[in-house]
Design an enzyme around this catalytic site. Sequence first.
Site, PDB file in Angstrom:
ATOM      1  N   LYS A  96       0.869  -1.184  -0.037  1.00 57.51           N
ATOM      2  CA  LYS A  96       0.120  -0.130   0.138  1.00 57.51           C
ATOM      3  C   LYS A  96       0.802   1.314  -0.019  1.00 57.51           C
ATOM      4  O   LYS A  96       1.623   1.646   0.961  1.00 57.51           O
ATOM      5  CB  LYS A  96      -0.910  -0.148   1.187  1.00 57.51           C
ATOM      6  CG  LYS A  96      -1.887   1.183   1.320  1.00 57.51           C
ATOM      7  CD  LYS A  96      -3.027   1.073   2.241  1.00 57.51           C
ATOM      8  CE  LYS A  96      -3.414   2.415   2.614  1.00 57.51           C
ATOM      9  NZ  LYS A  96      -4.583   2.148   3.638  1.00 57.51           N
ATOM     10  N   LYS A 100      -2.046  -1.437  -4.061  1.00 57.29           N
ATOM     11  CA  LYS A 100      -2.802  -0.412  -4.009  1.00 57.29           C
ATOM     12  C   LYS A 100      -2.185   0.975  -3.749  1.00 57.29           C
ATOM     13  O   LYS A 100      -1.323   1.129  -2.904  1.00 57.29           O
ATOM     14  CB  LYS A 100      -3.789  -0.608  -2.645  1.00 57.29           C
ATOM     15  CG  LYS A 100      -4.738   0.869  -2.217  1.00 57.29           C
ATOM     16  CD  LYS A 100      -5.162   0.485  -0.838  1.00 57.29           C
ATOM     17  CE  LYS A 100      -5.931   1.917  -0.557  1.00 57.29           C
ATOM     18  NZ  LYS A 100      -6.409   1.793   0.848  1.00 57.29           N
TER      19      LYS A 100
HETATM   20  C1  PBG Z   1      -6.878   3.485   5.309  1.00 56.45           C
HETATM   21  C2  PBG Z   1      -7.685   3.394   3.788  1.00 56.45           C
HETATM   22  C3  PBG Z   1      -7.659   4.181   2.892  1.00 56.45           C
HETATM   23  C4  PBG Z   1      -8.185   3.721   1.716  1.00 56.45           C
HETATM   24  C5  PBG Z   1      -8.427   2.341   2.225  1.00 56.45           C
HETATM   25  N1  PBG Z   1      -8.158   2.077   3.456  1.00 56.45           N
HETATM   26  C6  PBG Z   1      -6.934   5.471   2.886  1.00 56.45           C
HETATM   27  C7  PBG Z   1      -5.688   5.981   3.688  1.00 56.45           C
HETATM   28  O1  PBG Z   1      -4.726   5.179   3.669  1.00 56.45           O
HETATM   29  O2  PBG Z   1      -5.747   7.163   3.996  1.00 56.45           O
HETATM   30  C8  PBG Z   1      -8.183   4.378   0.369  1.00 56.45           C
HETATM   31  C9  PBG Z   1      -9.132   3.815  -0.248  1.00 56.45           C
HETATM   32  C10 PBG Z   1      -9.519   4.947  -1.582  1.00 56.45           C
HETATM   33  O3  PBG Z   1      -8.783   5.890  -1.916  1.00 56.45           O
HETATM   34  O4  PBG Z   1     -10.437   4.548  -2.394  1.00 56.45           O
HETATM   35  N2  PBG Z   1      -7.037   2.460   6.063  1.00 56.45           N
END
Ligand code: PBG
Length: 325
Positions: free
Chosen positions: A197, A251
């Site tokens: 991520k 991601k």
């Molecule tokens: C955080 C989380 C995020 C997303 C899913 N879970 C955002 C972040 O890390 O701030 C983002 C998903 C998206 O942008 O569609 N646990």
Amino acid sequence: MKLDRRPRRLRELSVAKAMIRECSLHKEDFILPVFVSDHCETKEPIKSMPEVYRWPLDAIVSQIAQWKEIGLNAFALFPCVMPQKKCSKGKEAINPHSVSFEAAKKIKQQHQDTLLIADIALDPFTDHGHDGIIDSSGKVDNDLTVEILCKSAVIAAQSGFDIVAPSDMMDGRVGEIRKSLDKAGYEHVAILAYSAKFCSAYYGPFRDAISSSQIEPIDKSGYQLDPANHREALLELKLDEQEGADILMVKPAEPYLDIIKSAKENSSLPVAAYQVSGEYSRIWAASKLGWLELDKCAEESLLGIKRAGADLILTYFAERMIKKL
Ligand code: PBG
């Protein structure tokens, strides 16, 4: 011209062309991320994400029935809780009556055969918006955070989620969550790990959706991956596999196709990709300006993600795409 090869020959034959198509999208590829809210009465539009809503509990149960009718059977639930329930420790993550746990119970009562994925992280519940608990030096405390994530994962399993998906990027959380689930008798609950991520600027609209965005943009670079690092992503993927993840996720998706490809090549586990909010909204924004064709761009982006190696795709376009397939 005298040419040995004329690749265009087959391209002009529409029947053959369909036969040699290397990759295509199916409704089974898609998982729809869904926002459930504990403080709206009717479905509430999210300004920066056209056609995406925050759903109140009752409405989501009947909406799931509609999605199932078009062949959409897998959902990743994300909670959106009222500000009064947020605190520095994100305690709402271990409240068994919190909105996403309640939603899972209700959905499973009506739709046993639906696949439900729980987001395991603290950011929907912390008043500072970080994915973990902040220590005295201002950094996210890894091990303390993992303890809470484990409890949250067990409650998710109790509530009927089939898969838990830690999205926090703490070290060692996959292994600890696996142990906690097994100990509580949830050996059958799978872990979809947000393994690679990245610290991306494309999460903006999502943070609006769960109302975790602050006045200052939040910096998660102390735990999320540097967008420049491919090899470090491979390390994260490898560690999560070793710790017992069932599915590895990359991601965002489209800016990280090389990582998706490497994940596929280096592991025998299924690979998921999350086309995140900003990837969705940028296509929408350009189409609203009349600069890009919405459905064509959506399809092309998803095809690229699939071609790179994704077996499962989380995308806000899921409903739109399935209707077009
Ligand atoms: C955080 C989380 C995020 C997303 C899913 N879970 C955002 C972040 O890390 O701030 C983002 C998903 C998206 O942008 O569609 N646990």
